[in-house]
Motif scaffolding. Structure first.
Motif, PDB file in Angstrom:
ATOM      1  N   GLY A 172     -17.645 -39.271   9.194  1.00  0.00           N
ATOM      2  CA  GLY A 172     -18.365 -39.895  10.289  1.00  0.00           C
ATOM      3  C   GLY A 172     -17.506 -40.712  11.240  1.00  0.00           C
ATOM      4  O   GLY A 172     -18.023 -41.332  12.160  1.00  0.00           O
ATOM      5  N   TYR A 173     -16.193 -40.704  11.039  1.00  0.00           N
ATOM      6  CA  TYR A 173     -15.325 -41.508  11.903  1.00  0.00           C
ATOM      7  C   TYR A 173     -15.336 -41.029  13.346  1.00  0.00           C
ATOM      8  O   TYR A 173     -15.367 -41.828  14.280  1.00  0.00           O
ATOM      9  CB  TYR A 173     -13.885 -41.519  11.390  1.00  0.00           C
ATOM     10  CG  TYR A 173     -13.732 -42.088  10.006  1.00  0.00           C
ATOM     11  CD1 TYR A 173     -14.233 -43.343   9.679  1.00  0.00           C
ATOM     12  CD2 TYR A 173     -13.078 -41.371   9.013  1.00  0.00           C
ATOM     13  CE1 TYR A 173     -14.089 -43.867   8.413  1.00  0.00           C
ATOM     14  CE2 TYR A 173     -12.920 -41.887   7.738  1.00  0.00           C
ATOM     15  CZ  TYR A 173     -13.427 -43.134   7.440  1.00  0.00           C
ATOM     16  OH  TYR A 173     -13.281 -43.651   6.183  1.00  0.00           O
ATOM     17  N   VAL A 174     -15.303 -39.720  13.545  1.00  0.00           N
ATOM     18  CA  VAL A 174     -15.265 -39.209  14.913  1.00  0.00           C
ATOM     19  C   VAL A 174     -16.609 -39.443  15.603  1.00  0.00           C
ATOM     20  O   VAL A 174     -16.663 -39.755  16.788  1.00  0.00           O
ATOM     21  CB  VAL A 174     -14.805 -37.735  14.973  1.00  0.00           C
ATOM     22  CG1 VAL A 174     -15.885 -36.787  14.537  1.00  0.00           C
ATOM     23  CG2 VAL A 174     -14.306 -37.390  16.364  1.00  0.00           C
ATOM     24  N   ARG A 175     -17.692 -39.366  14.865  1.00  0.00           N
ATOM     25  CA  ARG A 175     -19.009 -39.677  15.448  1.00  0.00           C
ATOM     26  C   ARG A 175     -19.042 -41.133  15.893  1.00  0.00           C
ATOM     27  O   ARG A 175     -19.530 -41.450  16.982  1.00  0.00           O
ATOM     28  CB  ARG A 175     -20.117 -39.392  14.443  1.00  0.00           C
ATOM     29  CG  ARG A 175     -21.512 -39.648  15.003  1.00  0.00           C
ATOM     30  CD  ARG A 175     -22.593 -39.250  13.979  1.00  0.00           C
ATOM     31  NE  ARG A 175     -23.911 -39.451  14.520  1.00  0.00           N
ATOM     32  CZ  ARG A 175     -24.574 -40.595  14.439  1.00  0.00           C
ATOM     33  NH1 ARG A 175     -24.052 -41.643  13.842  1.00  0.00           N
ATOM     34  NH2 ARG A 175     -25.782 -40.702  14.956  1.00  0.00           N
ATOM     35  N   ASP A 176     -18.522 -42.020  15.069  1.00  0.00           N
ATOM     36  CA  ASP A 176     -18.452 -43.435  15.448  1.00  0.00           C
ATOM     37  C   ASP A 176     -17.606 -43.634  16.703  1.00  0.00           C
ATOM     38  O   ASP A 176     -17.950 -44.436  17.577  1.00  0.00           O
ATOM     39  CB  ASP A 176     -17.888 -44.282  14.305  1.00  0.00           C
ATOM     40  CG  ASP A 176     -18.829 -44.387  13.123  1.00  0.00           C
ATOM     41  OD1 ASP A 176     -20.032 -44.063  13.269  1.00  0.00           O
ATOM     42  OD2 ASP A 176     -18.361 -44.799  12.041  1.00  0.00           O
ATOM     43  N   ALA A 177     -16.496 -42.898  16.800  1.00  0.00           N
ATOM     44  CA  ALA A 177     -15.635 -43.000  17.984  1.00  0.00           C
ATOM     45  C   ALA A 177     -16.368 -42.497  19.227  1.00  0.00           C
ATOM     46  O   ALA A 177     -16.282 -43.106  20.295  1.00  0.00           O
ATOM     47  CB  ALA A 177     -14.338 -42.221  17.772  1.00  0.00           C
ATOM     48  N   VAL A 178     -17.110 -41.398  19.088  1.00  0.00           N
ATOM     49  CA  VAL A 178     -17.880 -40.862  20.211  1.00  0.00           C
ATOM     50  C   VAL A 178     -18.954 -41.859  20.643  1.00  0.00           C
ATOM     51  O   VAL A 178     -19.107 -42.155  21.833  1.00  0.00           O
ATOM     52  CB  VAL A 178     -18.503 -39.491  19.846  1.00  0.00           C
ATOM     53  CG1 VAL A 178     -19.581 -39.079  20.842  1.00  0.00           C
ATOM     54  CG2 VAL A 178     -17.427 -38.424  19.763  1.00  0.00           C
ATOM     55  N   MET A 237     -11.030 -45.855  19.331  1.00  0.00           N
ATOM     56  CA  MET A 237     -10.430 -45.428  18.099  1.00  0.00           C
ATOM     57  C   MET A 237     -11.236 -45.989  16.939  1.00  0.00           C
ATOM     58  O   MET A 237     -11.720 -47.099  17.006  1.00  0.00           O
ATOM     59  CB  MET A 237      -8.985 -45.916  18.011  1.00  0.00           C
ATOM     60  CG  MET A 237      -8.230 -45.201  16.956  1.00  0.00           C
ATOM     61  SD  MET A 237      -7.439 -46.068  15.577  1.00  0.00           S
ATOM     62  CE  MET A 237      -7.565 -47.750  15.790  1.00  0.00           C
ATOM     63  N   THR A 238     -11.369 -45.200  15.903  1.00  0.00           N
ATOM     64  CA  THR A 238     -12.048 -45.623  14.686  1.00  0.00           C
ATOM     65  C   THR A 238     -11.028 -45.597  13.555  1.00  0.00           C
ATOM     66  O   THR A 238     -10.257 -44.651  13.432  1.00  0.00           O
ATOM     67  CB  THR A 238     -13.219 -44.673  14.352  1.00  0.00           C
ATOM     68  OG1 THR A 238     -14.100 -44.628  15.468  1.00  0.00           O
ATOM     69  CG2 THR A 238     -13.972 -45.143  13.137  1.00  0.00           C
ATOM     70  N   ALA A 239     -11.043 -46.635  12.745  1.00  0.00           N
ATOM     71  CA  ALA A 239     -10.096 -46.737  11.633  1.00  0.00           C
ATOM     72  C   ALA A 239     -10.788 -46.443  10.307  1.00  0.00           C
ATOM     73  O   ALA A 239     -11.976 -46.715  10.132  1.00  0.00           O
ATOM     74  CB  ALA A 239      -9.479 -48.130  11.600  1.00  0.00           C
ATOM     75  N   ALA A 240     -10.024 -45.896   9.379  1.00  0.00           N
ATOM     76  CA  ALA A 240     -10.485 -45.688   8.013  1.00  0.00           C
ATOM     77  C   ALA A 240     -10.503 -47.046   7.303  1.00  0.00           C
ATOM     78  O   ALA A 240      -9.918 -48.017   7.794  1.00  0.00           O
ATOM     79  CB  ALA A 240      -9.554 -44.711   7.307  1.00  0.00           C
ATOM     80  N   PRO A 241     -11.143 -47.137   6.137  1.00  0.00           N
ATOM     81  CA  PRO A 241     -11.188 -48.417   5.424  1.00  0.00           C
ATOM     82  C   PRO A 241      -9.813 -49.025   5.135  1.00  0.00           C
ATOM     83  O   PRO A 241      -9.680 -50.254   5.086  1.00  0.00           O
ATOM     84  CB  PRO A 241     -11.921 -48.071   4.122  1.00  0.00           C
ATOM     85  CG  PRO A 241     -12.779 -46.911   4.476  1.00  0.00           C
ATOM     86  CD  PRO A 241     -11.962 -46.127   5.473  1.00  0.00           C
ATOM     87  N   ASP A 242      -8.789 -48.177   4.997  1.00  0.00           N
ATOM     88  CA  ASP A 242      -7.453 -48.713   4.725  1.00  0.00           C
ATOM     89  C   ASP A 242      -6.732 -49.153   6.000  1.00  0.00           C
ATOM     90  O   ASP A 242      -5.591 -49.600   5.962  1.00  0.00           O
ATOM     91  CB  ASP A 242      -6.601 -47.689   3.968  1.00  0.00           C
ATOM     92  CG  ASP A 242      -6.360 -46.403   4.746  1.00  0.00           C
ATOM     93  OD1 ASP A 242      -6.766 -46.314   5.926  1.00  0.00           O
ATOM     94  OD2 ASP A 242      -5.755 -45.483   4.167  1.00  0.00           O
ATOM     95  N   GLY A 243      -7.412 -49.011   7.156  1.00  0.00           N
ATOM     96  CA  GLY A 243      -6.836 -49.438   8.421  1.00  0.00           C
ATOM     97  C   GLY A 243      -6.112 -48.358   9.194  1.00  0.00           C
ATOM     98  O   GLY A 243      -5.743 -48.558  10.346  1.00  0.00           O
ATOM     99  N   ASP A 244      -5.896 -47.207   8.565  1.00  0.00           N
ATOM    100  CA  ASP A 244      -5.233 -46.101   9.261  1.00  0.00           C
ATOM    101  C   ASP A 244      -6.136 -45.549  10.360  1.00  0.00           C
ATOM    102  O   ASP A 244      -7.357 -45.457  10.181  1.00  0.00           O
ATOM    103  CB  ASP A 244      -4.906 -44.961   8.293  1.00  0.00           C
ATOM    104  CG  ASP A 244      -3.714 -45.259   7.411  1.00  0.00           C
ATOM    105  OD1 ASP A 244      -2.953 -46.192   7.728  1.00  0.00           O
ATOM    106  OD2 ASP A 244      -3.550 -44.549   6.401  1.00  0.00           O
ATOM    107  N   THR A 275     -10.087 -36.057  15.292  1.00  0.00           N
ATOM    108  CA  THR A 275      -9.938 -36.810  14.058  1.00  0.00           C
ATOM    109  C   THR A 275      -8.819 -36.184  13.235  1.00  0.00           C
ATOM    110  O   THR A 275      -8.575 -34.980  13.317  1.00  0.00           O
ATOM    111  CB  THR A 275     -11.258 -36.851  13.257  1.00  0.00           C
ATOM    112  OG1 THR A 275     -11.119 -37.741  12.168  1.00  0.00           O
ATOM    113  CG2 THR A 275     -11.659 -35.489  12.737  1.00  0.00           C
ATOM    114  N   HIS A 276      -8.160 -36.997  12.481  1.00  0.00           N
ATOM    115  CA  HIS A 276      -7.101 -36.510  11.605  1.00  0.00           C
ATOM    116  C   HIS A 276      -7.728 -35.677  10.490  1.00  0.00           C
ATOM    117  O   HIS A 276      -8.778 -36.052   9.944  1.00  0.00           O
ATOM    118  CB  HIS A 276      -6.329 -37.700  11.018  1.00  0.00           C
ATOM    119  CG  HIS A 276      -5.098 -37.301  10.296  1.00  0.00           C
ATOM    120  ND1 HIS A 276      -5.125 -36.849   8.996  1.00  0.00           N
ATOM    121  CD2 HIS A 276      -3.806 -37.265  10.689  1.00  0.00           C
ATOM    122  CE1 HIS A 276      -3.899 -36.558   8.612  1.00  0.00           C
ATOM    123  NE2 HIS A 276      -3.076 -36.804   9.626  1.00  0.00           N
ATOM    124  N   PRO A 277      -7.114 -34.552  10.120  1.00  0.00           N
ATOM    125  CA  PRO A 277      -7.698 -33.696   9.083  1.00  0.00           C
ATOM    126  C   PRO A 277      -8.015 -34.429   7.780  1.00  0.00           C
ATOM    127  O   PRO A 277      -8.995 -34.095   7.111  1.00  0.00           O
ATOM    128  CB  PRO A 277      -6.637 -32.620   8.857  1.00  0.00           C
ATOM    129  CG  PRO A 277      -5.887 -32.552  10.138  1.00  0.00           C
ATOM    130  CD  PRO A 277      -5.895 -33.964  10.683  1.00  0.00           C
TER     131      PRO A 277
END
Length: 95
Positions: free
Chosen positions: A39-45, A1-8, A31-33
């Motif tokens: 780039g969060y989903v790329r990081d998760a992959v 799982m990858t989190a956004a800067p706010d932790g979500d 990834t959440h819309p």
């Protein structure tokens, strides 16, 4: 799982491995819309692929429709290459 800067939670990827020396499958990936295009989903992959590699995967595969342009861009950017393209055929049911 990858989190956004706010932790979500922003994106996740799951890898399936049947044992060291075997090929792993990457699926599902999402990834959440609200977090698309960062780039969060790329990081998760990439993180999931690294974990699979650490566990001894001989390779990682993903199956996605060629018409899914966003997925093709994602997997290409994560280092995947096309091995083969399949065509799915359907025949309508007779009335």
């Amino acid at each position: 799982m990858t989190a956004a800067p706010d932790g979500d939670p922003a994106a996740a990827a799951t890898g399936w491995l049947a044992g060291a020396g075997r090929c792993a499958l990457l699926e599902p990936v999402g990834t959440h819309p609200d977090h698309r295009g960062h780039g969060y989903v790329r990081d998760a992959v990439l993180g999931t692929c690294a974990a699979l590699d650490d566990q001894g995967a001989s390779a990682v595969v993903v199956v996605t429709p060629a018409r899914d342009e966003a997925a093709v861009v994602l997997y290409t950017s994560a280092g995947f290459t096309v091995v083969r393209e399949n065509r799915d055929w359907t025949r309508p049911r007779r009335a």
